[in-house]
Motif scaffolding. Structure first.
Motif, PDB file in Angstrom:
ATOM      1  N   THR A   9       0.907  -1.400  -0.064  1.00 20.76           N
ATOM      2  CA  THR A   9      -0.097  -0.080  -0.012  1.00 20.76           C
ATOM      3  C   THR A   9       1.152   1.089  -0.137  1.00 20.76           C
ATOM      4  O   THR A   9       0.492   2.330  -0.009  1.00 20.76           O
ATOM      5  N   GLY A  34      -5.761  -6.152  -5.629  1.00 20.29           N
ATOM      6  CA  GLY A  34      -6.304  -6.621  -4.283  1.00 20.29           C
ATOM      7  C   GLY A  34      -7.652  -6.770  -4.166  1.00 20.29           C
ATOM      8  O   GLY A  34      -8.520  -6.577  -4.937  1.00 20.29           O
ATOM      9  N   TYR A  45      -3.065  -0.485  -4.014  1.00 20.37           N
ATOM     10  CA  TYR A  45      -1.840  -1.317  -4.115  1.00 20.37           C
ATOM     11  C   TYR A  45      -1.228  -0.877  -5.216  1.00 20.37           C
ATOM     12  O   TYR A  45      -1.611  -0.861  -6.509  1.00 20.37           O
TER      13      TYR A  45
END
Length: 164
Positions: A9, A34, A45
């Motif tokens: 992230t 994700g 992501y």
């Protein structure tokens, strides 16, 4: 080709440079977007979010975006819900996740590259975007990206790009 079914992230300079290096050396990079959409819909992501990465979201058998599939970084979608796959104990089971959609997309892209091996990563992205089956709002949208990957359309597009 690089098929990445994990992510972070946090935007990382090292990861960004690795993706750029892969692209510069002719590798198509695809990544799962994700599976946290239900709990954290704003989560992003990487590397799926990077501009040159083909971020893959998941759809079900009815071409509806899966509730778990992130809506950030989606370039295109393929089936990723209730995918029949071999389990570790040797039985066939149903699985769901953007990693399963990503694996399907990797197989599709490998097939395209086997037919048109001189394609650049940009050619592959263009062919997928231009030929995708538009499932959401007209044109690009965050849920479906450009849409469901159209294998035959993408192949024809790649072949036409090579002729020019």
């Amino acid at each position: 080709m690089l098929c990445i079914s994990s992510g972070t992230t946090e935007d990382s300079e090292i990861l960004r440079k690795a993706v750029a290096h892969a692209e510069e050396n002719g590798a198509v990079v695809i990544a799962a977007v994700g599976n946290d959409n239900v709990r954290e819909p704003n989560k992003v992501y990487y590397p799926a979010e990077y501009e040159t990465v083909i971020g893959i979201g998941a759809i079900d058998n009815n071409d509806t975006v899966a509730d778990f599939s992130q809506r950030n970084g989606v370039f295109a979608v393929t089936q990723g819900k209730d995918v029949m796959a071999l389990s570790l104990n040797g039985t066939i089971k149903k699985y769901s996740g953007t990693s399963y959609a990503n694996a399907r997309a990797a197989g599709i892209i490998a097939g395209l590259l086997s037919q048109v091996p001189d394609s650049t990563p940009k050619d592959v992205r263009t062919a997928i975007a231009m030929s995708a089956v538009d499932l959401g709002e007209q044109g690009y949208d965050c849920d479906y990206g450009w849409g469901k990957i159209n294998v035959y359309g993408a192949l024809l597009m790649l072949m036409n790009l090579q002729i020019k």
